[in-house]
Each structure stands twice: as C-alpha cells, then as structure tokens.
Design a protein around this motif. Structure first.
Motif, PDB file in Angstrom:
ATOM      1  N   ASN A 175       0.602  -0.644   0.106  1.00 45.93           N
ATOM      2  CA  ASN A 175      -0.135  -0.128  -0.233  1.00 45.93           C
ATOM      3  C   ASN A 175       1.169   1.590   0.002  1.00 45.93           C
ATOM      4  O   ASN A 175       0.185   2.444  -0.283  1.00 45.93           O
ATOM      5  CB  ASN A 175      -0.683   0.081   0.994  1.00 45.93           C
ATOM      6  CG  ASN A 175      -1.821  -1.123   1.065  1.00 45.93           C
ATOM      7  OD1 ASN A 175      -2.706  -1.715  -0.135  1.00 45.93           O
ATOM      8  ND2 ASN A 175      -2.786  -1.024   2.437  1.00 45.93           N
ATOM      9  N   THR A 176       2.267   0.839   0.064  1.00 46.59           N
ATOM     10  CA  THR A 176       2.820   2.201   0.691  1.00 46.59           C
ATOM     11  C   THR A 176       3.534   2.679  -0.965  1.00 46.59           C
ATOM     12  O   THR A 176       4.363   2.921  -1.369  1.00 46.59           O
ATOM     13  CB  THR A 176       4.107   1.718   1.269  1.00 46.59           C
ATOM     14  OG1 THR A 176       5.100   0.751   0.847  1.00 46.59           O
ATOM     15  CG2 THR A 176       3.135   2.021   2.771  1.00 46.59           C
ATOM     16  N   ILE A 177       3.441   1.822  -1.840  1.00 45.05           N
ATOM     17  CA  ILE A 177       4.080   2.355  -3.119  1.00 45.05           C
ATOM     18  C   ILE A 177       2.937   3.767  -4.248  1.00 45.05           C
ATOM     19  O   ILE A 177       2.319   3.278  -4.119  1.00 45.05           O
ATOM     20  CB  ILE A 177       3.662   0.478  -4.156  1.00 45.05           C
ATOM     21  CG1 ILE A 177       4.849  -0.634  -3.884  1.00 45.05           C
ATOM     22  CG2 ILE A 177       4.075   0.857  -5.447  1.00 45.05           C
ATOM     23  CD1 ILE A 177       6.127  -0.504  -3.800  1.00 45.05           C
ATOM     24  N   ASP A 178       3.834   4.222  -4.913  1.00 46.26           N
ATOM     25  CA  ASP A 178       3.096   5.117  -5.323  1.00 46.26           C
ATOM     26  C   ASP A 178       3.724   5.065  -6.630  1.00 46.26           C
ATOM     27  O   ASP A 178       2.814   6.136  -7.249  1.00 46.26           O
ATOM     28  CB  ASP A 178       3.742   6.131  -4.703  1.00 46.26           C
ATOM     29  CG  ASP A 178       3.819   6.576  -3.314  1.00 46.26           C
ATOM     30  OD1 ASP A 178       2.979   6.842  -2.255  1.00 46.26           O
ATOM     31  OD2 ASP A 178       4.810   6.128  -2.037  1.00 46.26           O
ATOM     32  N   ILE A 179       4.687   4.527  -6.976  1.00 42.93           N
ATOM     33  CA  ILE A 179       5.027   4.554  -8.756  1.00 42.93           C
ATOM     34  C   ILE A 179       4.975   3.627  -8.864  1.00 42.93           C
ATOM     35  O   ILE A 179       5.985   2.397  -7.885  1.00 42.93           O
ATOM     36  CB  ILE A 179       6.260   5.794  -9.067  1.00 42.93           C
ATOM     37  CG1 ILE A 179       5.731   6.732  -8.168  1.00 42.93           C
ATOM     38  CG2 ILE A 179       6.491   5.287 -10.380  1.00 42.93           C
ATOM     39  CD1 ILE A 179       6.719   8.012  -8.225  1.00 42.93           C
ATOM     40  N   GLY A 205      -5.345   3.144  -5.746  1.00 46.25           N
ATOM     41  CA  GLY A 205      -5.789   3.950  -7.014  1.00 46.25           C
ATOM     42  C   GLY A 205      -5.436   4.960  -7.715  1.00 46.25           C
ATOM     43  O   GLY A 205      -5.177   5.200  -8.588  1.00 46.25           O
ATOM     44  N   ASP A 206      -4.363   5.542  -7.211  1.00 43.52           N
ATOM     45  CA  ASP A 206      -3.561   6.984  -7.518  1.00 43.52           C
ATOM     46  C   ASP A 206      -2.270   6.313  -7.800  1.00 43.52           C
ATOM     47  O   ASP A 206      -1.721   7.125  -7.941  1.00 43.52           O
ATOM     48  CB  ASP A 206      -3.897   7.726  -6.268  1.00 43.52           C
ATOM     49  CG  ASP A 206      -3.286   7.558  -5.076  1.00 43.52           C
ATOM     50  OD1 ASP A 206      -2.806   6.497  -4.763  1.00 43.52           O
ATOM     51  OD2 ASP A 206      -3.147   8.175  -3.847  1.00 43.52           O
ATOM     52  N   VAL A 207      -2.237   4.838  -8.029  1.00 41.40           N
ATOM     53  CA  VAL A 207      -0.726   4.471  -8.592  1.00 41.40           C
ATOM     54  C   VAL A 207      -0.347   5.252  -9.214  1.00 41.40           C
ATOM     55  O   VAL A 207      -1.073   4.910 -10.557  1.00 41.40           O
ATOM     56  CB  VAL A 207      -0.298   2.930  -8.243  1.00 41.40           C
ATOM     57  CG1 VAL A 207      -1.200   2.158  -8.695  1.00 41.40           C
ATOM     58  CG2 VAL A 207       1.300   2.793  -7.832  1.00 41.40           C
ATOM     59  N   ARG A 208       0.628   6.033 -10.154  1.00 39.45           N
ATOM     60  CA  ARG A 208       0.866   6.071 -10.765  1.00 39.45           C
ATOM     61  C   ARG A 208       1.648   4.850 -11.399  1.00 39.45           C
ATOM     62  O   ARG A 208       3.044   4.824 -11.204  1.00 39.45           O
ATOM     63  CB  ARG A 208       2.621   7.075 -10.992  1.00 39.45           C
ATOM     64  CG  ARG A 208       1.209   8.760 -10.707  1.00 39.45           C
ATOM     65  CD  ARG A 208       2.288   9.855 -10.973  1.00 39.45           C
ATOM     66  NE  ARG A 208       2.514  10.014 -10.017  1.00 39.45           N
ATOM     67  CZ  ARG A 208       3.381  10.945  -9.734  1.00 39.45           C
ATOM     68  NH1 ARG A 208       3.283  12.274 -10.322  1.00 39.45           N
ATOM     69  NH2 ARG A 208       3.613  11.649  -8.179  1.00 39.45           N
ATOM     70  N   ASN A 209       1.674   4.388 -12.356  1.00 38.77           N
ATOM     71  CA  ASN A 209       1.802   3.008 -13.417  1.00 38.77           C
ATOM     72  C   ASN A 209       2.461   3.680 -15.292  1.00 38.77           C
ATOM     73  O   ASN A 209       1.729   3.762 -15.336  1.00 38.77           O
ATOM     74  CB  ASN A 209       1.451   1.418 -13.008  1.00 38.77           C
ATOM     75  CG  ASN A 209      -0.444   2.366 -14.015  1.00 38.77           C
ATOM     76  OD1 ASN A 209      -0.246   2.921 -13.994  1.00 38.77           O
ATOM     77  ND2 ASN A 209      -1.328   0.991 -14.135  1.00 38.77           N
ATOM     78  N   ILE A 210       3.625   2.790 -14.842  1.00 36.32           N
ATOM     79  CA  ILE A 210       3.959   3.395 -16.692  1.00 36.32           C
ATOM     80  C   ILE A 210       4.863   1.559 -17.223  1.00 36.32           C
ATOM     81  O   ILE A 210       5.491   1.173 -16.445  1.00 36.32           O
ATOM     82  CB  ILE A 210       4.822   4.475 -17.007  1.00 36.32           C
ATOM     83  CG1 ILE A 210       4.158   5.677 -16.400  1.00 36.32           C
ATOM     84  CG2 ILE A 210       5.405   4.436 -18.023  1.00 36.32           C
ATOM     85  CD1 ILE A 210       5.995   7.263 -16.397  1.00 36.32           C
ATOM     86  N   HIS A 211       4.514   1.696 -18.600  1.00 35.50           N
ATOM     87  CA  HIS A 211       5.196   0.419 -19.258  1.00 35.50           C
ATOM     88  C   HIS A 211       5.643   0.923 -20.173  1.00 35.50           C
ATOM     89  O   HIS A 211       5.751   1.519 -20.904  1.00 35.50           O
ATOM     90  CB  HIS A 211       4.198  -0.634 -19.544  1.00 35.50           C
ATOM     91  CG  HIS A 211       4.961  -1.716 -20.209  1.00 35.50           C
ATOM     92  ND1 HIS A 211       5.506  -3.097 -19.638  1.00 35.50           N
ATOM     93  CD2 HIS A 211       4.904  -2.500 -21.219  1.00 35.50           C
ATOM     94  CE1 HIS A 211       5.579  -3.701 -20.243  1.00 35.50           C
ATOM     95  NE2 HIS A 211       5.841  -3.008 -21.451  1.00 35.50           N
ATOM     96  N   ILE A 212       7.893   0.385 -20.538  1.00 38.32           N
ATOM     97  CA  ILE A 212       7.934   1.137 -21.240  1.00 38.32           C
ATOM     98  C   ILE A 212       8.706  -0.315 -22.205  1.00 38.32           C
ATOM     99  O   ILE A 212       8.891  -1.017 -21.581  1.00 38.32           O
ATOM    100  CB  ILE A 212       9.701   1.823 -20.566  1.00 38.32           C
ATOM    101  CG1 ILE A 212       9.368   2.421 -19.374  1.00 38.32           C
ATOM    102  CG2 ILE A 212      10.765   1.461 -21.927  1.00 38.32           C
ATOM    103  CD1 ILE A 212      10.348   3.080 -18.794  1.00 38.32           C
ATOM    104  N   VAL A 226      13.215   7.448 -15.200  1.00 38.38           N
ATOM    105  CA  VAL A 226      11.524   7.639 -15.163  1.00 38.38           C
ATOM    106  C   VAL A 226      11.694   7.851 -13.634  1.00 38.38           C
ATOM    107  O   VAL A 226      10.873   8.713 -13.573  1.00 38.38           O
ATOM    108  CB  VAL A 226      10.833   6.717 -16.115  1.00 38.38           C
ATOM    109  CG1 VAL A 226       9.602   7.100 -15.777  1.00 38.38           C
ATOM    110  CG2 VAL A 226      11.526   6.961 -17.495  1.00 38.38           C
ATOM    111  N   ALA A 227      11.849   6.827 -12.925  1.00 35.09           N
ATOM    112  CA  ALA A 227      11.751   6.469 -10.964  1.00 35.09           C
ATOM    113  C   ALA A 227      11.365   7.383 -10.616  1.00 35.09           C
ATOM    114  O   ALA A 227      11.313   8.278  -9.753  1.00 35.09           O
ATOM    115  CB  ALA A 227      11.334   5.383 -10.782  1.00 35.09           C
ATOM    116  N   VAL A 242      10.130  -0.530  -9.571  1.00 34.45           N
ATOM    117  CA  VAL A 242      10.777  -1.135 -10.960  1.00 34.45           C
ATOM    118  C   VAL A 242      10.668  -2.126 -10.883  1.00 34.45           C
ATOM    119  O   VAL A 242      11.893  -2.884 -10.395  1.00 34.45           O
ATOM    120  CB  VAL A 242      12.178   0.185 -11.440  1.00 34.45           C
ATOM    121  CG1 VAL A 242      12.550   0.070 -12.683  1.00 34.45           C
ATOM    122  CG2 VAL A 242      11.937   1.607 -11.343  1.00 34.45           C
ATOM    123  N   VAL A 243      10.826  -2.933 -12.109  1.00 40.54           N
ATOM    124  CA  VAL A 243      10.750  -3.952 -12.379  1.00 40.54           C
ATOM    125  C   VAL A 243      11.112  -3.890 -13.963  1.00 40.54           C
ATOM    126  O   VAL A 243      10.379  -3.771 -15.121  1.00 40.54           O
ATOM    127  CB  VAL A 243       8.931  -5.445 -12.404  1.00 40.54           C
ATOM    128  CG1 VAL A 243       9.418  -6.401 -12.864  1.00 40.54           C
ATOM    129  CG2 VAL A 243       8.811  -4.775 -11.339  1.00 40.54           C
TER     130      VAL A 243
END
Length: 479
Positions: A175-179, A205-212, A226-227, A242-243
């Motif tokens: 739950n502490t993950i923001d990005i 629900g407000d987590v910012r997620n990006i896929h490269i 990016v992170a 970051v994964v």
C-alpha cells in the motif's frame, strides 16, 4: 622500467595537486597570511581590526547569512533518490538448459537446416554462456511451443517472484507503493505488465504506473531514470517499484536467417525488481547520475537491432554485423557525457590536452583514455555477449577483475536483457566486495541504438547472501 616508474610518480603528483586544487590554494593562502601576520606582530593586527567599520562587519554578516540560507534551502528542498534494495529472479531447476541439451534440441527442429544448426552450435560454443542458464518451459519442447498464455505465465512467474523477494527483504507494504515502472521490450500484453502488478498486489487507485517497451536491453536503466523523475515530483518519502525483464516465450525465431538466429543463442529468462525512494532511511544506495545517449538519427544505428519478417514471413530480431561497432561509437558518446560528471579534474584535463595535441599534430597522437577506475570501484556492463564485454573492456582500459561480474553473469545466466546489470550487482554483493562510499557504474545497451549509464553510491554495506548466486557463488569466478 625506471622511466615508466618516474612517469607514474609524476602523474600521481599531478593528480594530487590538480584534484585538490582548492585545498592547495587555501593552504598557500593561509601560509601567506600567517607569514604576513608574523611580520606585522600582534599589536599591528589589533590596530587593523579596530579600524574595520561596523558597516563592513554588517555587510559580511549579511552575505554569510544569505549563503547559509541558500545552502540550507538546497539541502532540504532537493529530492535525492535512493535505492532501498533490489531482488533478482531466482530460477527453478526445471528450466535449466545445458549447452549439450540446447544443441540436441536444435537437431530435432524441422524448421532448421544443417547450416543453421552448425551456425547456432558454433555461436553457443563461443558465446561465453555456461551450462547453468535457463529457458522458459515452452522452449524445452521439441519443437518449441510458445503461446500468448505461455508468455503471460513466464511474465507472472518472473515478475511476481522477484517482487515477493523484494517485499520480503525490505519489509515494505504494497500500500506504500506510489509509482510502478515496468519494462519489457518484446512482450506488450493488454492490460500492460504494470497493470498486472497493480492487480496482483491490489495497489492503491492513485498509483502512477508506466510500462516501457521496444527499448531493448537498455530499458532497465531508462526505467530507473523515469522512476527518478517521477519521485522528484512526488511528495516526500514516496516509493517507486521498478521491474525489469524480457519475456522470451514469444521471442524464439524458427526461420533460417543467420542474423535472426543469434538472439535464440544469447537470450535467457531473467528479471529483477527494485525499490526506489526519496527517503534515505533503510536505503542501500544513493542515485548519483543518469546519462542517456541515443544515436537513432543514424540509419546504421537505427537498423542494427531491428525486429522484422524474413523472406518466409517468420518474425525475428535482425542483429546486424555493425552492432559491436555501433555499440562502441555510442559508448564513446555516453562516456564523454558522463566523464565530466564523475572524473577527477586531472583526468578531464589530460583528456582535453590530448584532444588539443591530436588536432595540432594531425592525429599523430592517440587520445588519452581517462582512468574511470579513479571514479568507480565497480562496473556492471550489460552482459549482451562476449564480444560486447570485450569491446567495452578495451574502450575503457579495464582489467579482467573489473569486468568479472559481467563475464560471470553471462556465463551463469546468459543475456537476461535489461536485468543483466542487476545480476552483476548481485554477484558483487555475493562476493561481499561493496563497501560504504563505493561507486558503481551500470552501463546498458539497447536497440535504437542506445547507451545508458546509471551511477550509484553505496551508503550502507550489506551482503546479498540469499540472492540468485546463493547456491553457486563458491564456484565463481570460473576460467
């Protein structure tokens, strides 16, 4: 021999004076003041101080206050980014493929002719990959059996296992993950891999997620940058997951084009998860620099790693013969950019002087290669293949010990694409070589063509005894 020793001593004195120029000037200035004070005597010094007006003292106090205020402002408003910890995917024994098994499978594939099999056999024998690397389940069938479900299963196995290990090591709550930032070049499912993580761990629900995607083996270091940028714009003490991975279940090329067969030999299953934060507490590394270089404007660079169809319609990644040359040129551009950030002034000055001398003498003098070992204690070079590691070693004048993590990661795990630099860092950790204050230089190469650098500084030394090397570190380095 004596002349060489004298030259080394002269270079050492030069580096000592130039790199400590401010201290040298301060010591000389203090010596001059002390000598002048001894000549004047205590009585004359007191008379001079008494003559200083209150206006001058007030101005000096005002300037010092402003300077101190600016320093405090930058100390408390700048968002430094830290690496709390990382975890690499730990492979399962049922995915292991030895060199002999790999070659035997080739002979049972109806789509390959004798020339293709001989080519791939020769490449695997000279690739630098050992008998302990891993392929996904579908690649163990004869012929290989790959579906979208297989690729999704591989992604879930690698990603979830790495994240679970990371959460266990850091004791972080999901739950502490923001990005969330993920990267995978060839496999881009719908929903994305970032969405898959949000769904699995039920993130906010407000987590910012990006896929490269499509960035090749350098995407792991791009994800870090990016992170970093997202964390600096986020509230304090934010966390970014970051994964980095490459799903190769849909990556196998079954045609006969030699340029497209090479990825079948080099690439192996792997992945890594990293937790970044703007909080220094509990963090192991501080992110110092990120430098990106791309040469995609040049056609030769753009096409040196190109996904396309062959004459029969089979899709694969075409690796051109110019790949190593392009990688070398892009690396030179990247190290020119990062050199000004990390190298001591003495090394930068010697390089500039060699450039000037080379121009004046019309290329009769070799360019001075800066000693990057003065700036870094450890090097994590993308394990793209033995030729790539050799080229980087020659370009940077590194020792065999400097490139040992890269060679051993290639031997043990093969080319795991964007996560290879993290297996190399895990190797250094498992060898217990990282000390507080050490700097690590990660170098990644990718399609486009790109060369990316990330610099870390260790702020807390800790051995990674339960990582991917736990069961085999005693056998390395191998000859």
């Amino acid at each position: 021999m004596n002349s060489l020793l004298s030259l080394k001593r002269l270079k050492y004195v030069f580096q000592l004076v130039v790199n400590n120029f401010v201290v040298t000037v301060a010591v000389l200035f203090a010596a001059i003041l002390l000598r002048k004070g001894a000549q004047l005597g205590l009585a004359e010094i007191l008379i001079w101080l008494h003559a200083v007006t209150h206006a001058h003292l007030l101005l000096l106090t005002f300037l010092l206050s402003i300077g101190l205020g600016i320093l405090v402002y930058f100390m408390y408003t700048s968002h430094h980014v830290y690496l709390v910890d990382y975890a690499c995917f730990r492979h399962t024994a049922n995915c292991r493929v030895s060199m002999a098994s790999f070659i035997e499978h080739l002979h049972h594939m109806p789509s390959l002719n004798d020339n293709s099999i001989q080519f791939m056999t020769r490449m695997i024998e000279h690739s630098g990959i050992g008998d302990q690397s891993y392929l996904p389940y579908g690649s163990h069938y004869i012929p290989p059996f790959h579906t979208l479900s297989d690729a999704r299963s591989e992604a879930e196995q690698v990603i979830f296992s790495s994240i679970d290990d990371l959460f266990a090591k850091t004791c972080i709550n999901a739950n502490t993950i923001d990005i969330v930032v993920t990267n995978c070049s060839a496999f881009c499912p719908v929903p994305s891999l970032a969405d898959m993580i949000v769904n699995k761990y039920k993130l906010r629900g407000d987590v910012r997620n990006i896929h490269i995607s499509g960035m090749g083996c350098s995407a792991g270091l791009i994800s870090v940058e990016v992170a970093k940028n997202l964390l600096r714009a986020a509230p304090r003490n934010a966390h970014a997951l970051v994964v980095s991975t490459e799903v190769i279940s849909l990556f196998f090329y079954s045609g006969r084009s030699r340029a497209m067969l090479l990825p079948n030999v080099l690439f192996r299953i792997g992945g890594a998860a990293m937790l970044l934060s703007t909080s220094r507490s509990m963090s192991r590394f501080k992110l110092m620099h990120t430098v990106r270089t791309t040469t995609a404007a040049q056609d030769k660079s753009y096409q040196c790693a190109f996904q396309e169809e062959d004459d029969t319609g089979e899709i694969g990644v075409n690796l051109s013969k110019d790949l190593v040359t392009v990688a070398g040129d892009t690396l030179q551009a990247n190290i020119s950019a990062i050199g000004s950030l990390v190298l001591p002034f003495s090394e930068q000055l010697l390089f500039v002087l060699s450039v000037i001398a080379r121009k004046l003498l019309k290329k009769r003098i070799k360019l001075y290669v800066p000693d990057f070992r003065m700036a870094f204690q450890h090097f994590c070079i993308h394990a793209g293949g033995r030729a790539v590691i050799d080229a980087v070693q020659r370009s940077l004048c590194l020792s065999d010990e400097d490139v040992e993590p890269s060679r051993m990661a290639l031997h043990r795990f093969g080319n795991t694409s964007s996560s290879s630099v993290w297996y190399e860092l895990a190797y250094i950790d498992a060898k217990n070589r990282i000390r507080k204050g050490d700097r690590i230089w990660m170098i990644g190469f990718g399609s486009g063509f790109k060369c990316n650098s990330v610099v870390w500084k260790c702020i807390k030394s800790a051995s990674n005894l339960d990582g991917p090397w736990a069961d085999c570190i005693h056998r390395y380095p191998t000859k």
